[in-house]
Design an enzyme around this catalytic site. Structure first.
Site, PDB file in Angstrom:
ATOM      1  N   TYR A  26     -17.052  13.747 -31.557  1.00 23.15           N
ATOM      2  CA  TYR A  26     -17.010  13.116 -30.109  1.00 23.15           C
ATOM      3  C   TYR A  26     -18.577  12.479 -30.009  1.00 23.15           C
ATOM      4  O   TYR A  26     -19.162  12.415 -29.032  1.00 23.15           O
ATOM      5  CB  TYR A  26     -17.068  14.426 -29.071  1.00 23.15           C
ATOM      6  CG  TYR A  26     -16.065  15.276 -29.478  1.00 23.15           C
ATOM      7  CD1 TYR A  26     -14.761  14.787 -29.125  1.00 23.15           C
ATOM      8  CD2 TYR A  26     -16.335  16.768 -29.528  1.00 23.15           C
ATOM      9  CE1 TYR A  26     -13.628  15.702 -29.353  1.00 23.15           C
ATOM     10  CE2 TYR A  26     -15.231  17.527 -29.783  1.00 23.15           C
ATOM     11  CZ  TYR A  26     -13.876  17.091 -29.456  1.00 23.15           C
ATOM     12  OH  TYR A  26     -12.744  17.984 -29.508  1.00 23.15           O
ATOM     13  N   TYR A 154      -6.791  20.427 -21.570  1.00 26.80           N
ATOM     14  CA  TYR A 154      -6.981  19.964 -23.123  1.00 26.80           C
ATOM     15  C   TYR A 154      -6.248  21.202 -24.131  1.00 26.80           C
ATOM     16  O   TYR A 154      -6.826  22.439 -23.828  1.00 26.80           O
ATOM     17  CB  TYR A 154      -8.743  19.945 -23.045  1.00 26.80           C
ATOM     18  CG  TYR A 154      -9.235  19.675 -24.495  1.00 26.80           C
ATOM     19  CD1 TYR A 154      -8.920  18.597 -25.193  1.00 26.80           C
ATOM     20  CD2 TYR A 154      -9.563  20.592 -25.351  1.00 26.80           C
ATOM     21  CE1 TYR A 154      -9.642  18.491 -26.486  1.00 26.80           C
ATOM     22  CE2 TYR A 154     -10.047  20.671 -26.540  1.00 26.80           C
ATOM     23  CZ  TYR A 154      -9.928  19.226 -27.356  1.00 26.80           C
ATOM     24  OH  TYR A 154     -10.226  19.210 -28.636  1.00 26.80           O
ATOM     25  N   ASP A 248      -2.524  28.801 -23.375  1.00 27.29           N
ATOM     26  CA  ASP A 248      -3.484  28.422 -24.356  1.00 27.29           C
ATOM     27  C   ASP A 248      -4.910  29.237 -23.745  1.00 27.29           C
ATOM     28  O   ASP A 248      -5.463  28.632 -23.103  1.00 27.29           O
ATOM     29  CB  ASP A 248      -3.708  26.886 -24.216  1.00 27.29           C
ATOM     30  CG  ASP A 248      -4.718  26.582 -25.392  1.00 27.29           C
ATOM     31  OD1 ASP A 248      -5.613  27.460 -25.864  1.00 27.29           O
ATOM     32  OD2 ASP A 248      -4.905  25.394 -25.260  1.00 27.29           O
ATOM     33  N   LYS A 277     -11.483  30.540 -31.219  1.00 28.45           N
ATOM     34  CA  LYS A 277     -12.772  30.535 -31.004  1.00 28.45           C
ATOM     35  C   LYS A 277     -13.617  32.050 -30.779  1.00 28.45           C
ATOM     36  O   LYS A 277     -13.983  32.420 -31.971  1.00 28.45           O
ATOM     37  CB  LYS A 277     -12.969  29.999 -29.378  1.00 28.45           C
ATOM     38  CG  LYS A 277     -12.749  28.541 -29.381  1.00 28.45           C
ATOM     39  CD  LYS A 277     -13.434  27.770 -28.288  1.00 28.45           C
ATOM     40  CE  LYS A 277     -12.882  26.421 -28.017  1.00 28.45           C
ATOM     41  NZ  LYS A 277     -13.864  25.630 -28.777  1.00 28.45           N
TER      42      LYS A 277
HETATM   43  C1  PLP Z   1      -8.134  25.484 -24.506  1.00 26.88           C
HETATM   44  C2  PLP Z   1      -8.372  24.884 -25.941  1.00 26.88           C
HETATM   45  N1  PLP Z   1      -7.274  24.812 -26.756  1.00 26.88           N
HETATM   46  C3  PLP Z   1      -7.642  24.362 -27.848  1.00 26.88           C
HETATM   47  C4  PLP Z   1      -8.733  23.924 -28.442  1.00 26.88           C
HETATM   48  C5  PLP Z   1      -8.866  23.501 -29.941  1.00 26.88           C
HETATM   49  O1  PLP Z   1      -9.586  24.315 -30.492  1.00 26.88           O
HETATM   50  P1  PLP Z   1     -10.384  23.819 -31.820  1.00 26.88           P
HETATM   51  O2  PLP Z   1     -11.552  23.124 -31.337  1.00 26.88           O
HETATM   52  O3  PLP Z   1     -10.789  25.055 -32.602  1.00 26.88           O
HETATM   53  O4  PLP Z   1      -9.262  23.332 -32.659  1.00 26.88           O
HETATM   54  C6  PLP Z   1      -9.803  24.135 -27.531  1.00 26.88           C
HETATM   55  C7  PLP Z   1     -11.301  23.781 -27.840  1.00 26.88           C
HETATM   56  O5  PLP Z   1     -12.183  23.629 -27.169  1.00 26.88           O
HETATM   57  C8  PLP Z   1      -9.659  24.596 -26.061  1.00 26.88           C
HETATM   58  O6  PLP Z   1     -10.766  24.599 -25.056  1.00 26.88           O
END
Ligand code: PLP
Length: 430
Positions: A26, A154, A248, A277
């Site tokens: 980024y 996101y 998610d 995470k």
């Molecule tokens: C809600 C959500 N889903 C998916 C992702 C993507 O995860 P990764 O960065 O481990 O691919 C993130 C990353 O910040 C996220 O906050």
């Protein structure tokens, strides 16, 4: 060592020699401030190569919920490393993965009970989308291949995940031509919007495979909060239009919003959940997509074509699973959710002075997430540097300054972070 911001050395040799070969995330590399060389972490502290020590305000993108180098996780990973770092998951199974699958199934709400392991949050979302689309194909419903997702959302940086993210907030506006077009609509956070979504789902009929949402907090899209009623409405609408619901919880899972999973606050369970995470306490890359019995049953067949054709090489990595099991042990043995509640109170109280400061649009807290939203931030790099000068690592983005510390952070460390936020926000327009 907190707050020691005196420089001692030149950057180490490895930094100068390697920096021009690494592609950072980024970042406009030509103009971005160079990254800070790190040599060590401990608890909520990041030690830089020149000896400075920063209090970490964001726990490595919300992963390190127990702090860095947590001894129980380190020992579990070291033990696993001696025995078997990794073995493929196709045709083979191992104790750390099966134990973790069983434990996740026990902890998750509803009958989320079949765990598909992968290695990042984005891939966990890809798998969830693929599972949802194939659920309908396997049931002989050919048209349900589209997704409803939300503005401000996101879900990751891989193609499917980008397609269900808000293009602007999700940073993917350039790729409109590449991505399959999905329905990105307003969250049903009031009656009018709920009615609009109801109408849209009625119009879209049997074309929607699933609705996907980040429960309670839209993270990378701007740290926007919504209340539990939204999730209840989505469950009702998904059931009314016979479509699947995906949560998610890559960001919100494992305590961040105040309950172990954010959806517990609404008392609703999705059909599929994506986790990553904090799953390993921020030590190793691991993710899980967990399906209910209903979803799983659509794949259970004598027909080989009904199998889910997905299998990352590092699926169910034994080190990652050992770390995740150790992380779950800590949620059992340590007062993590009480710590989150204490962090929430401290964030509320100690970030309150930002309210009403020039340029501040909003100050909000949900669990261990504290946000100061600015009207605008002109120079993010300059702002980030000011935090380093205050002895903390905080990484504002867009118009958002946020704290998502480790749950194990000490009250003094947290106060250093909130003081830094107040000082920096005060300095912006003064
Ligand atoms: C809600 C959500 N889903 C998916 C992702 C993507 O995860 P990764 O960065 O481990 O691919 C993130 C990353 O910040 C996220 O906050």
């Amino acid at each position: 060592m907190a707050g020691d911001t005196s420089k001692k050395d030149e950057p180490p040799d490895w930094y100068a020699a390697g920096l021009e070969h690494a592609w950072p995330p980024y970042a406009q590399m030509k103009t971005a401030a160079p990254p800070l060389p790190v040599v060590r972490t401990q608890g909520s502290r990041i030690v830089l190569a020149d000896g400075r020590v920063l209090i970490d305000g964001i726990a490595s993108w919300w992963t390190a919920c127990h702090g860095y180098n947590q001894s129980h996780i380190r020992h579990a990973v070291a033990k696993q490393l001696k025995q078997m770092p990794h073995v493929m998951f196709g045709g083979l199974a191992h104790e750390p993965a099966l134990t973790l699958a069983r434990r996740l199934a026990t902890l998750l709400p509803g009958d989320l009970s079949r765990v598909f392991f992968s290695d990042s949050g984005s891939v966990a979302v890809e798998v969830a989308l693929k599972m949802a689309a194939q659920y309908w194909i396997n049931r002989g419903v050919k048209r349900r291949s589209q997704f409803v997702a939300f503005k401000g959302g996101y879900h990751g940086d891989t193609t499917g995940a980008m397609a269900v993210s808000d293009a602007e907030g999700g940073m993917h506006a350039l790729f409109a031509g590449l991505l399959p077009q999905q329905h990105i609509v307003d969250l049903p956070d009031n009656d009018e919007r709920a009615a609009a979504l109801d109408k849209l789902l009625a119009e879209l009929g049997d074309t929607i495979a699933a609705i996907i949402v980040e429960p309670l907090v839209q993270g990378a899209g701007g740290m926007k909060f919504h209340d539990a009623a939204v999730l209840k409405r989505l469950r009702v609408l998904a059931d009314k239009y016979d479509t699947l619901l995906i949560f998610d919880e890559v960001f919100t899972g494992f305590g961040r919003t105040g309950t172990l999973f954010a959806c517990e606050a609404a008392g609703v369970a999705p059909d599929i959940i994506a986790l990553s995470k904090a799953l390993t306490g921020g030590t190793l890359p691991l993710a899980a997509t967990v399906a209910t019995r209903k979803v799983f049953d659509a794949f259970w067949s004598d027909d080989p074509k009904k199998a889910l054709m997905h299998g990352p090489s590092y699926m169910a990595n034994a080190l990652g699973c050992a770390a995740a099991n150790a992380s779950l042990d800590l949620f059992e043995s340590e007062p993590r959710l009480q710590q989150v509640a204490a962090i929430a109170s401290a964030l509320l109280q100690d970030m309150a002075p930002c309210r009403g400061m020039p340029g501040v649009k909003d100050v909000r807290v949900q669990g261990a997430i504290g946000v100061v939203e600015m009207e605008h931030i002109d120079d993010l790099d300059a702002l980030r540097a000011r935090f380093v000068e205050q002895g903390v690592f905080v990484r504002p983005f867009g118009t958002i300054i946020y704290l998502t510390p480790a749950f194990s952070i000490t009250p003094d460390e947290l106060k250093t972070l909130t003081d830094a936020v107040v000082n920096v926000v005060r300095s912006i327009n003064s």
